[in-house]
Design a protein around this motif. Sequence first.
Motif, PDB file in Angstrom:
ATOM      1  N   ILE A 411       0.872  -1.183   0.000  1.00  0.00           N
ATOM      2  CA  ILE A 411       0.000   0.000   0.000  1.00  0.00           C
ATOM      3  C   ILE A 411       0.903   1.225   0.000  1.00  0.00           C
ATOM      4  O   ILE A 411       1.789   1.351   0.851  1.00  0.00           O
ATOM      5  CB  ILE A 411      -0.939   0.021   1.217  1.00  0.00           C
ATOM      6  CG1 ILE A 411      -1.938  -1.138   1.142  1.00  0.00           C
ATOM      7  CG2 ILE A 411      -1.690   1.343   1.291  1.00  0.00           C
ATOM      8  CD1 ILE A 411      -2.899  -1.196   2.312  1.00  0.00           C
ATOM      9  N   LEU A 412       0.694   2.103  -0.964  1.00  0.00           N
ATOM     10  CA  LEU A 412       1.486   3.327  -1.087  1.00  0.00           C
ATOM     11  C   LEU A 412       0.634   4.520  -0.654  1.00  0.00           C
ATOM     12  O   LEU A 412      -0.454   4.745  -1.199  1.00  0.00           O
ATOM     13  CB  LEU A 412       1.961   3.512  -2.525  1.00  0.00           C
ATOM     14  CG  LEU A 412       2.638   4.851  -2.860  1.00  0.00           C
ATOM     15  CD1 LEU A 412       3.914   5.022  -2.046  1.00  0.00           C
ATOM     16  CD2 LEU A 412       2.926   4.955  -4.353  1.00  0.00           C
ATOM     17  N   LEU A 413       1.117   5.259   0.319  1.00  0.00           N
ATOM     18  CA  LEU A 413       0.485   6.508   0.760  1.00  0.00           C
ATOM     19  C   LEU A 413       1.409   7.634   0.325  1.00  0.00           C
ATOM     20  O   LEU A 413       2.510   7.780   0.860  1.00  0.00           O
ATOM     21  CB  LEU A 413       0.292   6.497   2.273  1.00  0.00           C
ATOM     22  CG  LEU A 413      -0.268   7.773   2.919  1.00  0.00           C
ATOM     23  CD1 LEU A 413      -1.616   8.134   2.326  1.00  0.00           C
ATOM     24  CD2 LEU A 413      -0.373   7.595   4.430  1.00  0.00           C
ATOM     25  N   ARG A 414       0.979   8.418  -0.646  1.00  0.00           N
ATOM     26  CA  ARG A 414       1.859   9.405  -1.276  1.00  0.00           C
ATOM     27  C   ARG A 414       1.184  10.772  -1.320  1.00  0.00           C
ATOM     28  O   ARG A 414      -0.002  10.886  -1.612  1.00  0.00           O
ATOM     29  CB  ARG A 414       2.208   8.960  -2.698  1.00  0.00           C
ATOM     30  CG  ARG A 414       3.106   9.916  -3.468  1.00  0.00           C
ATOM     31  CD  ARG A 414       3.460   9.311  -4.825  1.00  0.00           C
ATOM     32  NE  ARG A 414       2.267   9.103  -5.643  1.00  0.00           N
ATOM     33  CZ  ARG A 414       2.235   8.284  -6.700  1.00  0.00           C
ATOM     34  NH1 ARG A 414       3.304   7.565  -7.023  1.00  0.00           N
ATOM     35  NH2 ARG A 414       1.120   8.156  -7.405  1.00  0.00           N
ATOM     36  N   ALA A 415       1.956  11.812  -1.006  1.00  0.00           N
ATOM     37  CA  ALA A 415       1.444  13.186  -1.044  1.00  0.00           C
ATOM     38  C   ALA A 415       2.395  14.051  -1.856  1.00  0.00           C
ATOM     39  O   ALA A 415       3.611  13.847  -1.838  1.00  0.00           O
ATOM     40  CB  ALA A 415       1.299  13.740   0.375  1.00  0.00           C
ATOM     41  N   ARG A 416       1.836  15.027  -2.544  1.00  0.00           N
ATOM     42  CA  ARG A 416       2.648  15.992  -3.273  1.00  0.00           C
ATOM     43  C   ARG A 416       1.872  17.294  -3.394  1.00  0.00           C
ATOM     44  O   ARG A 416       0.639  17.307  -3.350  1.00  0.00           O
ATOM     45  CB  ARG A 416       3.049  15.462  -4.649  1.00  0.00           C
ATOM     46  CG  ARG A 416       1.910  14.943  -5.491  1.00  0.00           C
ATOM     47  CD  ARG A 416       2.432  14.203  -6.720  1.00  0.00           C
ATOM     48  NE  ARG A 416       1.354  13.633  -7.497  1.00  0.00           N
ATOM     49  CZ  ARG A 416       0.841  12.432  -7.295  1.00  0.00           C
ATOM     50  NH1 ARG A 416       1.335  11.685  -6.308  1.00  0.00           N
ATOM     51  NH2 ARG A 416      -0.130  11.951  -8.034  1.00  0.00           N
ATOM     52  N   LYS A 417       2.610  18.367  -3.582  1.00  0.00           N
ATOM     53  CA  LYS A 417       2.003  19.696  -3.675  1.00  0.00           C
ATOM     54  C   LYS A 417       1.688  20.014  -5.123  1.00  0.00           C
ATOM     55  O   LYS A 417       2.517  19.821  -6.012  1.00  0.00           O
ATOM     56  CB  LYS A 417       2.958  20.739  -3.096  1.00  0.00           C
ATOM     57  CG  LYS A 417       2.382  22.141  -3.025  1.00  0.00           C
ATOM     58  CD  LYS A 417       3.366  23.098  -2.378  1.00  0.00           C
ATOM     59  CE  LYS A 417       2.808  24.515  -2.347  1.00  0.00           C
ATOM     60  NZ  LYS A 417       3.762  25.471  -1.751  1.00  0.00           N
ATOM     61  N   ARG A 418       0.469  20.502  -5.353  1.00  0.00           N
ATOM     62  CA  ARG A 418       0.031  20.916  -6.678  1.00  0.00           C
ATOM     63  C   ARG A 418      -0.530  22.331  -6.580  1.00  0.00           C
ATOM     64  O   ARG A 418      -1.695  22.530  -6.260  1.00  0.00           O
ATOM     65  CB  ARG A 418      -1.050  19.981  -7.222  1.00  0.00           C
ATOM     66  CG  ARG A 418      -0.644  18.526  -7.366  1.00  0.00           C
ATOM     67  CD  ARG A 418       0.317  18.335  -8.514  1.00  0.00           C
ATOM     68  NE  ARG A 418       0.492  16.923  -8.833  1.00  0.00           N
ATOM     69  CZ  ARG A 418       1.487  16.444  -9.545  1.00  0.00           C
ATOM     70  NH1 ARG A 418       2.414  17.276 -10.002  1.00  0.00           N
ATOM     71  NH2 ARG A 418       1.586  15.158  -9.807  1.00  0.00           N
ATOM     72  N   GLY A 419       0.326  23.333  -6.813  1.00  0.00           N
ATOM     73  CA  GLY A 419      -0.137  24.714  -6.697  1.00  0.00           C
ATOM     74  C   GLY A 419      -0.549  25.018  -5.276  1.00  0.00           C
ATOM     75  O   GLY A 419       0.227  24.851  -4.335  1.00  0.00           O
ATOM     76  N   ASP A 420      -1.793  25.478  -5.094  1.00  0.00           N
ATOM     77  CA  ASP A 420      -2.296  25.792  -3.758  1.00  0.00           C
ATOM     78  C   ASP A 420      -3.089  24.626  -3.179  1.00  0.00           C
ATOM     79  O   ASP A 420      -3.897  24.806  -2.269  1.00  0.00           O
ATOM     80  CB  ASP A 420      -3.159  27.056  -3.788  1.00  0.00           C
ATOM     81  CG  ASP A 420      -4.365  26.918  -4.710  1.00  0.00           C
ATOM     82  OD1 ASP A 420      -4.429  25.916  -5.454  1.00  0.00           O
ATOM     83  OD2 ASP A 420      -5.235  27.814  -4.699  1.00  0.00           O
ATOM     84  N   GLN A 421      -2.863  23.413  -3.722  1.00  0.00           N
ATOM     85  CA  GLN A 421      -3.531  22.219  -3.217  1.00  0.00           C
ATOM     86  C   GLN A 421      -2.503  21.133  -2.942  1.00  0.00           C
ATOM     87  O   GLN A 421      -1.359  21.191  -3.408  1.00  0.00           O
ATOM     88  CB  GLN A 421      -4.561  21.690  -4.235  1.00  0.00           C
ATOM     89  CG  GLN A 421      -5.779  22.589  -4.423  1.00  0.00           C
ATOM     90  CD  GLN A 421      -6.794  21.944  -5.341  1.00  0.00           C
ATOM     91  OE1 GLN A 421      -6.453  21.311  -6.330  1.00  0.00           O
ATOM     92  NE2 GLN A 421      -8.073  22.095  -5.005  1.00  0.00           N
ATOM     93  N   ILE A 422      -2.913  20.151  -2.153  1.00  0.00           N
ATOM     94  CA  ILE A 422      -2.103  18.950  -1.985  1.00  0.00           C
ATOM     95  C   ILE A 422      -2.885  17.780  -2.561  1.00  0.00           C
ATOM     96  O   ILE A 422      -4.113  17.700  -2.422  1.00  0.00           O
ATOM     97  CB  ILE A 422      -1.735  18.681  -0.504  1.00  0.00           C
ATOM     98  CG1 ILE A 422      -2.979  18.704   0.400  1.00  0.00           C
ATOM     99  CG2 ILE A 422      -0.696  19.654  -0.018  1.00  0.00           C
ATOM    100  CD1 ILE A 422      -2.670  18.329   1.835  1.00  0.00           C
TER     101      ILE A 422
END
Length: 652
Positions: A411-422
């Motif tokens: 299970i992969l839990l991944r976060a990244r920033k996209r402009g003013d959103q995550i």
Amino acid sequence: MDELIEQFAIEARELVQQASDDLMALEADAGNREHLKSAFRAIHTLKGSVGLFELGPMQDVLHHAEDLLSQARAGTIAVDATFIDPLLSVVEWVDDSIDAIVETGHLSDAHDKQATRLLRLLNSEMTEREADEPTAPSKVIPNWALLLAERLPSADTSETTIAIRYEPHPECFFNGDDPLATISRLPDLRHLSLSLRELTLSLKDYDPFRCNVVIEAISGGPLSKLEAAFRLIPDQVTLVELPQSDDQRPSAPTDTVPERLADRQKTMRVDSARIDRLIEIAGELVTAKNGLVPLAEQARGHGDGALARSIGSSHEEIERLVASLYSAVTHARMIPLEHTFRRFPRLVRETSMRLGKTLDLVIEGETVEADREIVGNLFEPLLHLIRNGLDHGIEPEGERLQFSKPARGRILLRARKRGDQIEIDVIDDGRGMDLERIRKTAVDRGLMTAAQAAVLPDREAMQLVFAPGFSTASDVSDLSGRGVGLDVVQRSIQRLGGILDIQSALGSGTTFTFRVPISFSMTKLMVVEAGGERYGIPISDILETQKLPSAAVQPIRAGRAFILRDRTIPLLDLADLLKIPRAKGACADLLVLVVRAGDDRIGVVVDAIAERTETLTRPLSGVLQGVPGIAGTTLLGDGRVLLVLDLEELIK
């Protein structure tokens, strides 16, 4: 005392999380000495904090856990799953006990009884290890010696060193002993620290003729010379030979210590209520700033153009400063997603063991920052998604091998920033979703007919899993099958101002992706009138505005509609949605807001558009809390309270 317990709770939770992270890392990499030392320090510090209160059972449990870690650091026992399991049980028990300690100042009866079981578990673990490993060294390095060794620079551990603990007899002065003179004669003294054996409660209890000091030191030896120096007082001295291995070295050279201390001094713990108050003040400044606009209009109406321009110039400068203040305060609320992500490894480990499945949880992007409230509210939806992957997604080991998959799930839990959103992904490599089974379940539950299900596109069929009460689980368990899950996730994400998407391939796995704002920021509103009252509507909800002739409105069944660029748009009246009387007087033209409601476009008639403004929307509280269709309140420049509408919820 209340403040002391509150401070204890904050630090205890941090130490519990640190110990949990280190133990989980050790399970994946048993040879990582840094994680072993970090776990030992966390338990050691936690034990010291517990000692400030009357929590005897907890201190005993932590003392035994510390001893177990100490033996592992000394190399007398191996680090494996049977070593980690009881320690994780201790960490979980302490974590569960903190709330009761904060409320009552002592352990609850249930947690008190569990302490006995944990002590037996830790004692049996140490006893079994000693019995199973007869060749292990019999001499265990004491905790005080291990902690003392970490104060040395790495260069000083290249040779054998001796740790010294000297506890002079209270009456040593009358025997002609001078502890400091004795210590000063030791060869190759590399470290010296003094502490009190007993804390003196008051000055009148202090006796200058009694020795109350404990001396700890490290010497380069040799051991024979140290034994000779203490030959007359051997009962007051403990000498421990420290090994030369890297296990005893600190993680960084001492020349970096001032830098680490400086970094620590740059941060401070601030009550979140104080930052929230700054947010409120920033919002009030926004309201006051907006009040300058009608003031400039009044000055212009009285023919004083110079005054109007001066007010307008001041408004622009204040607007810039307020925006900077609001940005600075919102950044002060930002915390890394790690605060939520780090809670899942232990949960996944325990749940997978209960389900009899083997898998790895991979976390990426935990350093991405977002508003504290958003980070906190992400836990529940992520918990549902990860449990969904554990229960529905990941197959048992035997089934995975039949389909030529790795034995261990992922299970992969991944976060990244996209402009003013995550953007956050929860990806499993499990069995995926069977669209035919989803269609059949929808028919069985009366959500649609068999004919409708047969022609339903795959994309829309996938969205059925978000329907309230929908579940394909055949059995009810504490993890699934109760019809509560993905619909809750979707609503939680929507409350945060985000959207949720799903992709799945049968046999390959499922990916949940949701995007939420990084922070709650000021909202641009369109102020409209309906039934003689003013309301705010977020401009982001409005696609366009239209001035529509009355003759262009066509009756359709029980409602009305109009044609906009060859598309039929249903037409509603805002006054009817709010269940308030319409404004008197008919107008040849209708002022229509074209808004998005799900995948549809809806026209909403308003009496007038008053102004556009940027303001801070406050959530509902008191008697208004939970009123459908009302997103919050704000203040206009003239001081009037404005209700901010949620048109999509009103239209539903």
